[in-house]
Design a protein around this motif. Sequence first.
Motif, PDB file in Angstrom:
ATOM      1  N   ASP A   1       6.141 -20.255  64.306  1.00  0.00           N
ATOM      2  CA  ASP A   1       6.830 -18.578  63.383  1.00  0.00           C
ATOM      3  C   ASP A   1       7.243 -19.101  62.696  1.00  0.00           C
ATOM      4  O   ASP A   1       7.037 -18.600  61.715  1.00  0.00           O
ATOM      5  CB  ASP A   1       8.014 -17.774  64.832  1.00  0.00           C
ATOM      6  N   ALA A   2       8.338 -20.392  62.850  1.00  0.00           N
ATOM      7  CA  ALA A   2       9.282 -21.231  61.537  1.00  0.00           C
ATOM      8  C   ALA A   2       7.908 -21.164  60.724  1.00  0.00           C
ATOM      9  O   ALA A   2       8.040 -20.672  58.657  1.00  0.00           O
ATOM     10  CB  ALA A   2       9.840 -22.057  61.626  1.00  0.00           C
ATOM     11  N   LEU A   3       7.076 -21.506  60.317  1.00  0.00           N
ATOM     12  CA  LEU A   3       5.810 -21.780  59.096  1.00  0.00           C
ATOM     13  C   LEU A   3       5.340 -20.926  58.781  1.00  0.00           C
ATOM     14  O   LEU A   3       5.267 -21.330  57.279  1.00  0.00           O
ATOM     15  CB  LEU A   3       5.006 -22.904  59.627  1.00  0.00           C
ATOM     16  N   VAL A   4       5.155 -19.896  59.492  1.00  0.00           N
ATOM     17  CA  VAL A   4       4.056 -18.617  59.167  1.00  0.00           C
ATOM     18  C   VAL A   4       5.440 -17.996  58.153  1.00  0.00           C
ATOM     19  O   VAL A   4       5.110 -17.504  57.130  1.00  0.00           O
ATOM     20  CB  VAL A   4       3.880 -17.646  60.426  1.00  0.00           C
TER      21      VAL A   4
ATOM     22  N   SER B   1      -4.397 -22.763  51.461  1.00  0.00           N
ATOM     23  CA  SER B   1      -2.911 -22.860  50.895  1.00  0.00           C
ATOM     24  C   SER B   1      -2.649 -24.143  52.169  1.00  0.00           C
ATOM     25  O   SER B   1      -3.580 -24.204  53.228  1.00  0.00           O
ATOM     26  CB  SER B   1      -2.258 -21.542  51.043  1.00  0.00           C
ATOM     27  N   PRO B   2      -2.469 -25.806  51.627  1.00  0.00           N
ATOM     28  CA  PRO B   2      -2.461 -26.445  52.390  1.00  0.00           C
ATOM     29  C   PRO B   2      -1.672 -26.317  53.468  1.00  0.00           C
ATOM     30  O   PRO B   2      -1.620 -26.878  54.552  1.00  0.00           O
ATOM     31  CB  PRO B   2      -1.829 -27.639  51.285  1.00  0.00           C
ATOM     32  N   LYS B   3      -0.295 -25.119  53.234  1.00  0.00           N
ATOM     33  CA  LYS B   3       0.389 -25.360  54.314  1.00  0.00           C
ATOM     34  C   LYS B   3      -0.165 -24.718  55.408  1.00  0.00           C
ATOM     35  O   LYS B   3       0.165 -24.931  56.889  1.00  0.00           O
ATOM     36  CB  LYS B   3       1.796 -24.308  54.082  1.00  0.00           C
TER      37      LYS B   3
ATOM     38  N   GLU C   1       6.478 -18.531  50.682  1.00  0.00           N
ATOM     39  CA  GLU C   1       5.639 -19.142  49.429  1.00  0.00           C
ATOM     40  C   GLU C   1       4.750 -18.136  48.861  1.00  0.00           C
ATOM     41  O   GLU C   1       4.524 -17.830  47.603  1.00  0.00           O
ATOM     42  CB  GLU C   1       5.031 -20.512  49.816  1.00  0.00           C
ATOM     43  N   LEU C   2       3.573 -17.266  49.086  1.00  0.00           N
ATOM     44  CA  LEU C   2       2.373 -16.254  48.809  1.00  0.00           C
ATOM     45  C   LEU C   2       2.700 -15.014  48.454  1.00  0.00           C
ATOM     46  O   LEU C   2       2.012 -14.483  48.442  1.00  0.00           O
ATOM     47  CB  LEU C   2       1.542 -16.505  49.883  1.00  0.00           C
TER      48      LEU C   2
ATOM     49  N   ASN D   1      -3.059 -11.324  49.843  1.00  0.00           N
ATOM     50  CA  ASN D   1      -4.393 -12.476  49.423  1.00  0.00           C
ATOM     51  C   ASN D   1      -4.822 -12.903  50.778  1.00  0.00           C
ATOM     52  O   ASN D   1      -4.098 -14.283  50.660  1.00  0.00           O
ATOM     53  CB  ASN D   1      -3.882 -12.832  48.161  1.00  0.00           C
ATOM     54  N   TYR D   2      -5.495 -12.853  51.853  1.00  0.00           N
ATOM     55  CA  TYR D   2      -5.983 -13.647  52.531  1.00  0.00           C
ATOM     56  C   TYR D   2      -6.455 -14.901  52.272  1.00  0.00           C
ATOM     57  O   TYR D   2      -6.801 -15.783  53.103  1.00  0.00           O
ATOM     58  CB  TYR D   2      -6.409 -12.535  54.125  1.00  0.00           C
TER      59      TYR D   2
END
Length: 103
Positions: free
Chosen positions: A93-96, A18-20, A102-103, A11-12
Amino acid sequence: MQQTQPAKEPNYARIAESPKFKTLMARKKSFLLPMSLFFFAYYFTLPLLTSYSTALNQPALGPVSWAWLFAFSQFIMTWALCILYSRKARYYDALVEEIKREL
């Protein structure tokens, strides 16, 4: 014969809200914009100085002028920026991956 389930479409819209994800994009922008501006300023300084000034025509090391040293430094600058971005990209990349989990 076992059939595999098709991958669930992400779900783009939810990801973009999303805050992140917003934090990720803000961090990337705060890194890439200054780095790009520095690159273009540094890159276009050589042709501007050699076209409209004689400052780089003076000898620096024997017969080698400052223009040649500046031109060589652009290769070093490009490699340095590439290395810097590659290291920073690991963090992005780690954040992605965290957002994907999470999603």
